[in-house]
Design a protein around this motif. Sequence first.
Motif, short mmCIF file in Angstrom:
data_model
loop_
_atom_site.label_atom_id
_atom_site.label_comp_id
_atom_site.label_asym_id
_atom_site.label_seq_id
_atom_site.Cartn_x
_atom_site.Cartn_y
_atom_site.Cartn_z
N ALA A 1 13.24 61.82 43.69
CA ALA A 1 13.57 62.69 44.82
C ALA A 1 14.43 61.92 45.81
CB ALA A 1 12.31 63.20 45.51
N PRO A 2 15.44 62.56 46.39
CA PRO A 2 16.27 61.88 47.40
C PRO A 2 15.46 61.44 48.61
CG PRO A 2 17.30 63.93 46.66
CD PRO A 2 15.90 63.93 46.11
N GLU A 3 14.38 62.17 48.91
CA GLU A 3 13.57 61.82 50.08
C GLU A 3 12.94 60.44 49.95
OE1 GLU A 3 13.32 64.61 48.38
OE2 GLU A 3 14.29 66.01 49.79
N LEU A 4 12.68 60.01 48.72
CA LEU A 4 12.10 58.67 48.52
C LEU A 4 13.06 57.59 49.01
CD1 LEU A 4 10.60 59.13 44.93
CD2 LEU A 4 9.39 59.20 47.11
N LEU A 5 14.35 57.78 48.73
CA LEU A 5 15.35 56.81 49.19
C LEU A 5 15.47 56.83 50.70
CD1 LEU A 5 17.51 54.75 48.45
CD2 LEU A 5 19.14 56.64 48.18
N THR A 6 15.40 58.02 51.28
CA THR A 6 15.47 58.13 52.73
C THR A 6 14.29 57.44 53.40
OG1 THR A 6 16.62 60.26 52.52
CG2 THR A 6 15.62 59.75 54.66
N ASP A 7 13.09 57.67 52.87
CA ASP A 7 11.90 57.03 53.44
C ASP A 7 11.98 55.51 53.31
OD1 ASP A 7 10.95 59.54 54.01
OD2 ASP A 7 9.65 59.67 52.25
N TRP A 8 12.46 55.06 52.16
CA TRP A 8 12.56 53.61 51.93
C TRP A 8 13.57 52.99 52.88
CZ3 TRP A 8 16.87 50.88 49.82
CH2 TRP A 8 16.62 49.54 49.52
N GLU A 9 14.70 53.65 53.08
CA GLU A 9 15.72 53.12 53.99
C GLU A 9 15.21 53.02 55.42
OE1 GLU A 9 18.84 55.86 53.24
OE2 GLU A 9 19.80 54.60 51.72
N SER A 10 14.29 53.91 55.78
CA SER A 10 13.76 53.90 57.15
C SER A 10 12.87 52.70 57.41
CB SER A 10 12.97 55.18 57.43
OG SER A 10 11.78 55.22 56.65
N ARG A 11 12.51 51.95 56.38
CA ARG A 11 11.66 50.77 56.57
C ARG A 11 12.37 49.66 57.29
NH1 ARG A 11 7.58 49.61 51.68
NH2 ARG A 11 7.01 51.74 51.15
N ALA A 12 13.68 49.77 57.47
CA ALA A 12 14.44 48.69 58.12
C ALA A 12 14.11 48.55 59.59
CB ALA A 12 15.95 48.96 57.97
#
Length: 534
Positions: free
Chosen positions: A216-227
Amino acid sequence: MDVSLTAAHWVYLGGIIVILGTMLMRKNIVVPAVIGTFLTAFVFSDSLVTGLASIFNASLVAARELFNIFLIIALVTAMLGALRQMGADRLMVAPFRRVMRGGTSSFIVLAVVTYTISLFFWPTPAVPLIGAVLIPVAIRAGLPPMAVGMAIAICGQGMALSSDYIIKVAPGLSAKSAGVDPDVVADRALVMSLIVGFTALLIAYFTQRRHMRRPAPELLTDWESRAESDFGKPGDDAPDGGSAPTGGRAIGRAPAEAATSATAGTVTTATPAPPTSTAVLAEPVTASARQVIDDTFQSIRAAKTFAVLVPTAYLAFIVYLMVGKFTDLVPDLKGGDAAAMVGGIAALILFAAAATNDKKGFLETTSEHLIDGLVFAFKAMGIVIPIAGFFFIGNGDFSAAILGLPADVTGPTLLFDLVNAAQSHLPQNAFVTSFGILAIGMIAGLEGSGFTGLPLTGSLAGALGPAVGMDPATLAAIGQMGNIWSGGGTLVAWSSLIAVAGFARVPVLELARKCFVPVVSGLVLSTALSVLIF
């Protein structure tokens, strides 16, 4: 070899035990590390001033040694931030979705690619390459960030580096100290590394399998927010009531929606008149809508260009490394030089992407991306610096600077003195000796490089092998496994594991704990089989 242990040795040993115990209790080890540094320096020098200064000096020395890793993380993170602003990051990873369709396939692809690159060029340049290109694909495919970190660490810092079969620096150090043929050590180390690696990978996969999710694209978005930074977030540089600038945020708006937005703005500022279709289709409105559409498609074209440019640039870099490795056409780059190239490429792509996103203010936005990258690197990995400082005080290469000794004075080798003192108590038995050298190698690896303990385990292999009826080459390879799997970057958080955790965006101490059971299980199995086979 007779070693005279002093009070400083025992204090240092006590610090190691406390730190390991604290890690087993899943607690933060910064405070024990700092206190251990102070007490060790105080007891060694019998000076309170030296003890207090060592707290600062240890972190300073560790920061100096580790900053290259921090800088690479910062540059690649800044580059990804600029790419994300225009939407190129998602387009860049799209082709890999055909292969990395789920968590399992992503785990396998990450493992194979990491091992292949690291075997030829060491993990130093491999981790930034994979972090820039493949990790986002794996995250989007449903692979948990922790599984990403484990796969890369096991295959790169562990399996590839522990054999070092292509470059052969590690087998050369082990063989020279043991007085055996380097090729024999390399061959046996390769077999052992594969046993450890496959065992660790299987355990890691099955322990992380239940955390895998549907792509899911949302997984990448959530992961990127970890910065823990704001670059690339929707609306981050658009003031209230203003329009978002051309870039990744504009891509998310359909042209029709953008035109409608612009039309609404124009109508509200027009001369009061009865709302008619003629007023809506006025010439200024049409021009504004056309401009928005043109800007949107221009942004899409720029995103597609960079989605092709980034993988092409790094692929060209890999080709350059291979040409340098196997021919004399270009200089051969190794270790730090190759990693510096990765950082340089990331910096140039960052500049180009920032200029494309914001032609007028790209000088400011480039600086903002760099600052965000540095902040992320230090927030995620800065905790390691005082921990590394404690173990560096036991390493003769760094202890003199930490203790404030003159430049011509050799610093104490507390860690290796302890290991040398322990080896004299090993029983004369093949299995006990093999596991003893493995344990000594793992302890020697606590200093965080994985290579400085190879002369020690190699010397022990040459001395103990004939006494227990074992080939010294086998014992040297076993010691090499212990050194590099521990200090090379799978079990020790203050090693190159920092880079893996940084790109996977997981806590480095947690990644080291997760790798412990798989890696140690593989080392135990590999050592037992080596005694029986060789």
